[in-house]
Scaffold this motif. Sequence first.
Motif, PDB file in Angstrom:
ATOM      1  N   ARG A   1      37.980  27.746  42.293  1.00  0.00           N
ATOM      2  CA  ARG A   1      36.605  28.138  41.968  1.00  0.00           C
ATOM      3  C   ARG A   1      35.813  26.945  41.435  1.00  0.00           C
ATOM      4  N   GLU A   2      36.492  26.115  40.623  1.00  0.00           N
ATOM      5  CA  GLU A   2      35.811  24.957  40.029  1.00  0.00           C
ATOM      6  C   GLU A   2      35.397  23.946  41.095  1.00  0.00           C
ATOM      7  N   ILE A   3      36.291  23.686  42.079  1.00  0.00           N
ATOM      8  CA  ILE A   3      35.975  22.690  43.111  1.00  0.00           C
ATOM      9  C   ILE A   3      34.745  23.086  43.891  1.00  0.00           C
ATOM     10  N   PHE A   4      34.649  24.377  44.252  1.00  0.00           N
ATOM     11  CA  PHE A   4      33.547  24.810  45.113  1.00  0.00           C
ATOM     12  C   PHE A   4      32.430  25.527  44.359  1.00  0.00           C
ATOM     13  N   GLY A   5      32.535  25.625  43.039  1.00  0.00           N
ATOM     14  CA  GLY A   5      31.474  26.240  42.253  1.00  0.00           C
ATOM     15  C   GLY A   5      31.336  27.729  42.494  1.00  0.00           C
ATOM     16  N   LEU A   6      32.444  28.441  42.707  1.00  0.00           N
ATOM     17  CA  LEU A   6      32.414  29.875  42.970  1.00  0.00           C
ATOM     18  C   LEU A   6      32.565  30.660  41.670  1.00  0.00           C
ATOM     19  N   SER A   7      31.940  31.823  41.633  1.00  0.00           N
ATOM     20  CA  SER A   7      32.077  32.700  40.473  1.00  0.00           C
ATOM     21  C   SER A   7      33.364  33.513  40.612  1.00  0.00           C
ATOM     22  N   PRO A   8      33.891  34.074  39.507  1.00  0.00           N
ATOM     23  CA  PRO A   8      35.087  34.925  39.597  1.00  0.00           C
ATOM     24  C   PRO A   8      34.887  36.115  40.535  1.00  0.00           C
ATOM     25  N   GLU A   9      33.663  36.625  40.609  1.00  0.00           N
ATOM     26  CA  GLU A   9      33.388  37.756  41.486  1.00  0.00           C
ATOM     27  C   GLU A   9      33.485  37.351  42.950  1.00  0.00           C
ATOM     28  N   GLU A  10      32.975  36.155  43.279  1.00  0.00           N
ATOM     29  CA  GLU A  10      33.010  35.695  44.667  1.00  0.00           C
ATOM     30  C   GLU A  10      34.434  35.399  45.129  1.00  0.00           C
ATOM     31  N   ALA A  11      35.272  34.896  44.221  1.00  0.00           N
ATOM     32  CA  ALA A  11      36.652  34.555  44.582  1.00  0.00           C
ATOM     33  C   ALA A  11      37.614  35.470  43.842  1.00  0.00           C
ATOM     34  N   ARG A  12      37.357  36.766  43.940  1.00  0.00           N
ATOM     35  CA  ARG A  12      38.220  37.737  43.259  1.00  0.00           C
ATOM     36  C   ARG A  12      39.383  38.115  44.163  1.00  0.00           C
ATOM     37  N   LEU A  13      40.457  38.612  43.536  1.00  0.00           N
ATOM     38  CA  LEU A  13      41.605  39.079  44.301  1.00  0.00           C
ATOM     39  C   LEU A  13      41.192  40.272  45.146  1.00  0.00           C
ATOM     40  N   GLY A  14      41.666  40.287  46.404  1.00  0.00           N
ATOM     41  CA  GLY A  14      41.342  41.384  47.303  1.00  0.00           C
ATOM     42  C   GLY A  14      40.179  41.121  48.217  1.00  0.00           C
ATOM     43  N   VAL A  15      39.435  40.037  47.987  1.00  0.00           N
ATOM     44  CA  VAL A  15      38.319  39.718  48.879  1.00  0.00           C
ATOM     45  C   VAL A  15      38.885  39.175  50.187  1.00  0.00           C
ATOM     46  N   SER A  16      38.188  39.401  51.275  1.00  0.00           N
ATOM     47  CA  SER A  16      38.679  38.953  52.574  1.00  0.00           C
ATOM     48  C   SER A  16      38.413  37.464  52.770  1.00  0.00           C
ATOM     49  N   ALA A  17      39.230  36.852  53.642  1.00  0.00           N
ATOM     50  CA  ALA A  17      39.054  35.430  53.942  1.00  0.00           C
ATOM     51  C   ALA A  17      37.685  35.172  54.554  1.00  0.00           C
ATOM     52  N   ALA A  18      37.212  36.085  55.373  1.00  0.00           N
ATOM     53  CA  ALA A  18      35.904  35.913  56.015  1.00  0.00           C
ATOM     54  C   ALA A  18      34.788  35.925  54.976  1.00  0.00           C
ATOM     55  N   ALA A  19      34.865  36.854  53.993  1.00  0.00           N
ATOM     56  CA  ALA A  19      33.835  36.922  52.958  1.00  0.00           C
ATOM     57  C   ALA A  19      33.845  35.664  52.094  1.00  0.00           C
ATOM     58  N   LEU A  20      35.035  35.180  51.780  1.00  0.00           N
ATOM     59  CA  LEU A  20      35.128  33.959  50.979  1.00  0.00           C
ATOM     60  C   LEU A  20      34.615  32.756  51.767  1.00  0.00           C
ATOM     61  N   ALA A  21      34.898  32.714  53.081  1.00  0.00           N
ATOM     62  CA  ALA A  21      34.382  31.633  53.916  1.00  0.00           C
ATOM     63  C   ALA A  21      32.861  31.652  53.952  1.00  0.00           C
TER      64      ALA A  21
END
Length: 766
Positions: free
Chosen positions: A232-252
């Motif tokens: 999350r720190e490298i790409f500046g993502l919030s915990p909500e954006e990179a939460r467990l259970g999110v799909s690879a497509a949504a994270l991409a």
Amino acid sequence: MPGGRMHVDAAASLVAPLFDRLSSLFVAHAAPLSLCLFVTARTDEEWPLFFLTADLLIMAARLWVVLSIRRVRDPSSVALLRAARPYFAIGVAWALVTGAFCYMCYVALEDEASRTLAVTLAMGTVGGIASRNAATPRFALAQITALLLPQAVGGVVNGSWHWVEAALVTVYFIALCSIVRRHYLDVRRIMDAQREKASLAARFDAALTNMSQGLTLYDADGMLRVVNGRFREIFGLSPEEARLGVSAAALAAALAGRGVPDAGAWAVPAAQDGNRDANRAVLDLPDGRSVALSREAMPDGGWVTTYEDVTERRQAEARARHMARHDALTGLPNRTVFQDRLESAVAELPAGASFAVLYLDLDRFKEVNDGLGHAVGDRLLIAAADRIRLCLRPGDMIARLGGDEFAALIDGAASATAVAQLAERVACEVGAEYRIDGQAVSVGVSIGIALAPRDGGSADLLLRHADMALYEAKGAGRGTHRFFDWSMSSRLQARRDMEAELRVALAREELELFYQPQMAIDGGVLGFEALVRWWHPERGLVSPAEFIPVAEDCDLILPLGEWVLRTACAEAAAWPEPVRVGVNLSAAQFAGRDMYASVAAALRYSGLPAERLELEITEAIVLKDSQEVVSTLRRIRALGVRVALDDFGTGYSSIAYLRSFPLDKIKIDRSFVRDLAHSDSAAAIVRAISTLGATLGLTLNAEGVETEAQLEQLRQLGCSEVQGFLFSALRPSRDVPMMLRELAACVAPAAAALPGARAPQRGRRG
């Protein structure tokens, strides 16, 4: 019990269930209380009331212990263990009371119903204890023993078939002990496994949290199952954006929104064909950072991806690559890069096209570097490189080859004339004065030029020919340029041959000193000037004009000068006093070693008195105007050695130098003496120098005196010392005694004839 001593937290976890539910406590007491009431109702005996009262009191005590610990929010392990002690004591007391009650029912009553219920109560209760309290085996076994032992004793007391009952109770007791033991061991194994699992999870979590790489792990359905904070720190993502259970497509999609290139291409399972390159990439982020990405396929169809910020590493690698191909001081490309560019230019040169290679060398840089220090020398190199670069076109290339040498490649050179104009412009710009740390510094530049393809068909040949042309430019007086011509190669080879032969000559002592007398203007030998000559086994006598420049260029001047100084002092020591010897010093001798130590060693080795040694320095030494040189000369003069300035008036000598430098004599160049007969200005200059010397207390020596007329004119102009062919040509050391006799014989009649005409013959021209 097996398992050994355990940690306090583990022990607390075993006793904690005892305080979980109050219902189990009431259930445990309900059956004994009911039996007590049943027995009380069926007999007139008073002892059932005692047991009923005791059971109620014990239940109240247990309830108080349980409630006291339950009132504490999140009790510590120590608190749980502290509360367990009274709980265990009360629980064992309850088991003893209940066991005693069942015993009394069995042996004191004739009521079969009461007996049957008592046995049922004891047997059923110990079964529950074996299950519920197995995590605390000592407590469980104490309660089981307290309940079953009275039953077995009762069977023995009643006798008859009750012995069978006692045996069955004993077997049941043994079985329960085994059950408790196995149950306890199972609990311990489960606890150890859970603790190991928790430890592994903690270590894994610590590793994820503290690892320098970001990490994501997806399952076979492409859902995020593991992610760490570094990702999350490298790409500046919030915990909500990179939460467990999110799909690879949504994270991409979230990564693409932050400018990560090709984010969607990495949201698919890793390739499993063994192609490692397909699963690796370096992402260049919009903010200038670089992130290395690596994917690995998992056996279950998922994949794990790591991300590492490699910005500093790539920058360091880029700096290392730049340093390997560029000069650290000036930032210019180095020899390797220039060689590569030159080879490419040769290989890609179209038919009919041309380019030029310039080889540049700064003139007098060594004097600045030695006299003013390396820091000033470095800044001068940077400034000179900038001036050269500004003279070139954007497509041309300038490189530093090393030291004070540079090379330039001029693409599409129109003609030799255009290249010559460029060389003149570079010489003009580089030769202009520099201001460094408030000091005025001047250098020049000599340039050798080779044209492609006329002067060579390879990079090495063109650079070598440009170097040869540079050598010619320096030999022509420096500050100029020369184009390569094929005759230079033979001249350079001859010069290299001379260098090699000169080294051999020094080793074989093929050099010899010749001497020319220095005379008082009115007669009398004052001393001799030592001049080195080279007897070559094949060429014969080699002129100093040929081999001295070679010695200066290849650093042979230092051992050569050392040899001349030592030999001159040793040979002069055999001459009659007070005849002195004059030895010429070069600027290189001052720059290369401790001149004071060399002079002192030569005097000590030869035994020559210091006042009989005269050192002749050149304007090149004076022009250094270095405090170190002045200090060295002062120390040398303090020994008693005389110092003379040679060839005065031919260069850039300043009157200020005559005041600041520790001098005893000025030697007027032979060119002024030669012009005395037909040049009033030459006579005026000599007269002015004579007056200046007399004012400063300096002796005036005139070189190149060849006629009586020149001698007479120099006497009238105020010269006190002369030397030249009028008195003697250069002759070897073995002829010095003969010269002294001949010159003494010539001086005697001349002195007798004064103030009339001089003797017609002063010596041999040789």
